[in-house]
Motif scaffolding. Structure first.
Motif, PDB file in Angstrom:
ATOM      1  N   ASP A  11       0.856  -1.184   0.000  1.00 24.36           N
ATOM      2  CA  ASP A  11       0.000   0.000   0.000  1.00 24.36           C
ATOM      3  C   ASP A  11       0.894   1.238   0.000  1.00 24.36           C
ATOM      4  O   ASP A  11       1.744   1.395   0.874  1.00 24.36           O
ATOM      5  CB  ASP A  11      -0.892   0.037   1.250  1.00 24.36           C
ATOM      6  CG  ASP A  11      -1.975  -1.024   1.211  1.00 24.36           C
ATOM      7  OD1 ASP A  11      -2.475  -1.318   0.110  1.00 24.36           O
ATOM      8  OD2 ASP A  11      -2.310  -1.550   2.282  1.00 24.36           O
ATOM      9  N   VAL A  12       0.720   2.107  -0.987  1.00 22.76           N
ATOM     10  CA  VAL A  12       1.516   3.328  -1.089  1.00 22.76           C
ATOM     11  C   VAL A  12       0.599   4.523  -0.884  1.00 22.76           C
ATOM     12  O   VAL A  12      -0.444   4.636  -1.534  1.00 22.76           O
ATOM     13  CB  VAL A  12       2.221   3.429  -2.462  1.00 22.76           C
ATOM     14  CG1 VAL A  12       2.964   4.744  -2.592  1.00 22.76           C
ATOM     15  CG2 VAL A  12       3.171   2.252  -2.650  1.00 22.76           C
ATOM     16  N   ASP A  13       0.976   5.387   0.055  1.00 23.81           N
ATOM     17  CA  ASP A  13       0.242   6.622   0.328  1.00 23.81           C
ATOM     18  C   ASP A  13       1.164   7.799   0.053  1.00 23.81           C
ATOM     19  O   ASP A  13       2.336   7.768   0.431  1.00 23.81           O
ATOM     20  CB  ASP A  13      -0.192   6.699   1.804  1.00 23.81           C
ATOM     21  CG  ASP A  13      -1.115   5.570   2.189  1.00 23.81           C
ATOM     22  OD1 ASP A  13      -2.132   5.380   1.499  1.00 23.81           O
ATOM     23  OD2 ASP A  13      -0.822   4.895   3.193  1.00 23.81           O
ATOM     24  N   VAL A  14       0.628   8.809  -0.607  1.00 25.38           N
ATOM     25  CA  VAL A  14       1.363  10.056  -0.804  1.00 25.38           C
ATOM     26  C   VAL A  14       0.610  11.119  -0.026  1.00 25.38           C
ATOM     27  O   VAL A  14      -0.549  11.405  -0.316  1.00 25.38           O
ATOM     28  CB  VAL A  14       1.460  10.436  -2.300  1.00 25.38           C
ATOM     29  CG1 VAL A  14       2.165  11.769  -2.459  1.00 25.38           C
ATOM     30  CG2 VAL A  14       2.181   9.343  -3.069  1.00 25.38           C
ATOM     31  N   VAL A  15       1.267  11.658   0.988  1.00 18.15           N
ATOM     32  CA  VAL A  15       0.629  12.633   1.868  1.00 18.15           C
ATOM     33  C   VAL A  15       0.914  14.024   1.322  1.00 18.15           C
ATOM     34  O   VAL A  15       2.018  14.542   1.436  1.00 18.15           O
ATOM     35  CB  VAL A  15       1.141  12.492   3.323  1.00 18.15           C
ATOM     36  CG1 VAL A  15       0.429  13.477   4.227  1.00 18.15           C
ATOM     37  CG2 VAL A  15       0.944  11.064   3.813  1.00 18.15           C
ATOM     38  N   LEU A  16      -0.100  14.596   0.677  1.00 21.67           N
ATOM     39  CA  LEU A  16       0.049  15.903   0.051  1.00 21.67           C
ATOM     40  C   LEU A  16      -0.019  17.039   1.061  1.00 21.67           C
ATOM     41  O   LEU A  16       0.532  18.099   0.845  1.00 21.67           O
ATOM     42  CB  LEU A  16      -1.034  16.119  -1.010  1.00 21.67           C
ATOM     43  CG  LEU A  16      -0.962  15.195  -2.216  1.00 21.67           C
ATOM     44  CD1 LEU A  16      -2.202  15.380  -3.081  1.00 21.67           C
ATOM     45  CD2 LEU A  16       0.283  15.464  -3.015  1.00 21.67           C
ATOM     46  N   HIS A  42       5.566  21.509  -6.604  1.00 19.90           N
ATOM     47  CA  HIS A  42       6.985  21.445  -6.273  1.00 19.90           C
ATOM     48  C   HIS A  42       7.262  21.420  -4.775  1.00 19.90           C
ATOM     49  O   HIS A  42       8.407  21.360  -4.378  1.00 19.90           O
ATOM     50  CB  HIS A  42       7.791  22.557  -6.948  1.00 19.90           C
ATOM     51  CG  HIS A  42       7.645  22.567  -8.427  1.00 19.90           C
ATOM     52  ND1 HIS A  42       8.031  21.522  -9.224  1.00 19.90           N
ATOM     53  CD2 HIS A  42       7.115  23.479  -9.259  1.00 19.90           C
ATOM     54  CE1 HIS A  42       7.760  21.802 -10.482  1.00 19.90           C
ATOM     55  NE2 HIS A  42       7.198  22.979 -10.539  1.00 19.90           N
ATOM     56  N   ASP A  43       6.223  21.492  -3.914  1.00 19.62           N
ATOM     57  CA  ASP A  43       6.442  21.293  -2.490  1.00 19.62           C
ATOM     58  C   ASP A  43       6.730  19.819  -2.247  1.00 19.62           C
ATOM     59  O   ASP A  43       6.235  18.949  -2.956  1.00 19.62           O
ATOM     60  CB  ASP A  43       5.215  21.697  -1.675  1.00 19.62           C
ATOM     61  CG  ASP A  43       5.134  23.197  -1.473  1.00 19.62           C
ATOM     62  OD1 ASP A  43       6.051  23.907  -1.924  1.00 19.62           O
ATOM     63  OD2 ASP A  43       4.158  23.647  -0.860  1.00 19.62           O
ATOM     64  N   LEU A  44       7.519  19.512  -1.225  1.00 19.11           N
ATOM     65  CA  LEU A  44       7.817  18.122  -0.907  1.00 19.11           C
ATOM     66  C   LEU A  44       6.628  17.456  -0.233  1.00 19.11           C
ATOM     67  O   LEU A  44       5.913  18.087   0.543  1.00 19.11           O
ATOM     68  CB  LEU A  44       9.041  18.040   0.002  1.00 19.11           C
ATOM     69  CG  LEU A  44      10.369  18.441  -0.647  1.00 19.11           C
ATOM     70  CD1 LEU A  44      11.504  18.254   0.344  1.00 19.11           C
ATOM     71  CD2 LEU A  44      10.633  17.638  -1.896  1.00 19.11           C
ATOM     72  N   VAL A  45       6.418  16.203  -0.550  1.00 18.67           N
ATOM     73  CA  VAL A  45       5.356  15.405   0.047  1.00 18.67           C
ATOM     74  C   VAL A  45       5.971  14.139   0.621  1.00 18.67           C
ATOM     75  O   VAL A  45       7.054  13.710   0.203  1.00 18.67           O
ATOM     76  CB  VAL A  45       4.265  15.041  -0.991  1.00 18.67           C
ATOM     77  CG1 VAL A  45       3.564  16.280  -1.502  1.00 18.67           C
ATOM     78  CG2 VAL A  45       4.843  14.249  -2.146  1.00 18.67           C
ATOM     79  N   ASP A  46       5.299  13.530   1.601  1.00 17.43           N
ATOM     80  CA  ASP A  46       5.751  12.270   2.174  1.00 17.43           C
ATOM     81  C   ASP A  46       5.202  11.110   1.350  1.00 17.43           C
ATOM     82  O   ASP A  46       4.041  11.129   0.943  1.00 17.43           O
ATOM     83  CB  ASP A  46       5.252  12.114   3.613  1.00 17.43           C
ATOM     84  CG  ASP A  46       5.948  13.067   4.578  1.00 17.43           C
ATOM     85  OD1 ASP A  46       7.009  13.620   4.215  1.00 17.43           O
ATOM     86  OD2 ASP A  46       5.437  13.233   5.697  1.00 17.43           O
ATOM     87  N   ILE A  47       6.030  10.099   1.125  1.00 17.05           N
ATOM     88  CA  ILE A  47       5.624   8.882   0.438  1.00 17.05           C
ATOM     89  C   ILE A  47       5.783   7.747   1.437  1.00 17.05           C
ATOM     90  O   ILE A  47       6.862   7.533   1.978  1.00 17.05           O
ATOM     91  CB  ILE A  47       6.479   8.628  -0.821  1.00 17.05           C
ATOM     92  CG1 ILE A  47       6.372   9.824  -1.781  1.00 17.05           C
ATOM     93  CG2 ILE A  47       6.057   7.322  -1.508  1.00 17.05           C
ATOM     94  CD1 ILE A  47       7.361   9.785  -2.924  1.00 17.05           C
TER      95      ILE A  47
END
Length: 80
Positions: A11-16, A42-47
Motif C-alpha cells: 500500500d503506497v500513500d502520498v501525503v500531500l 513542487h512542495d515536498l510530500v511524504d511517500i
C-alpha cells in the motif's frame, strides 16, 4: 513457497498535506467538494509504504495530470 519480492503488493500513500476543519464543515462536504491543502506544485510530500515513511517527493502538475517525482529515498534511522 511465497511470492517473489517483486510480485508482492504494497500500500503506497502520498501525503500531500493536511487541513484541520470543524466536524460540522466535514459533515456538510458534498461529493466533488475541494479541501484546500497547504502544499502547492513542487512542495515536498511524504511517500509511505504500508504506513512507513520511505521517501519524499515533489508534486508535478502537467495539464490535468498530477504526479509525484521521488526526490529523496529515506533509509535506516532517517525514516520514522
Amino acid at each position: 513457497m511465497g511470492l517473489p519480492i517483486d510480485a508482492m503488493e504494497v500500500d503506497v500513500d502520498v501525503v500531500l498535506g493536511t487541513r484541520q476543519i470543524r466536524i460540522g464543515e466535514f459533515i456538510r462536504l458534498k461529493r466533488g467538494a475541494a479541501i484546500i491543502l497547504d502544499p502547492i506544485q513542487h512542495d515536498l510530500v511524504d511517500i509511505r509504504a504500508n504506513g512507513r515513511l520511505i521517501a519524499r517527493g515533489a508534486v508535478v502538475v502537467k495539464g490535468d495530470t498530477v504526479a509525484i517525482t521521488v526526490t529523496d529515498r529515506l533509509k535506516g534511522d532517517r525514516a520514522p
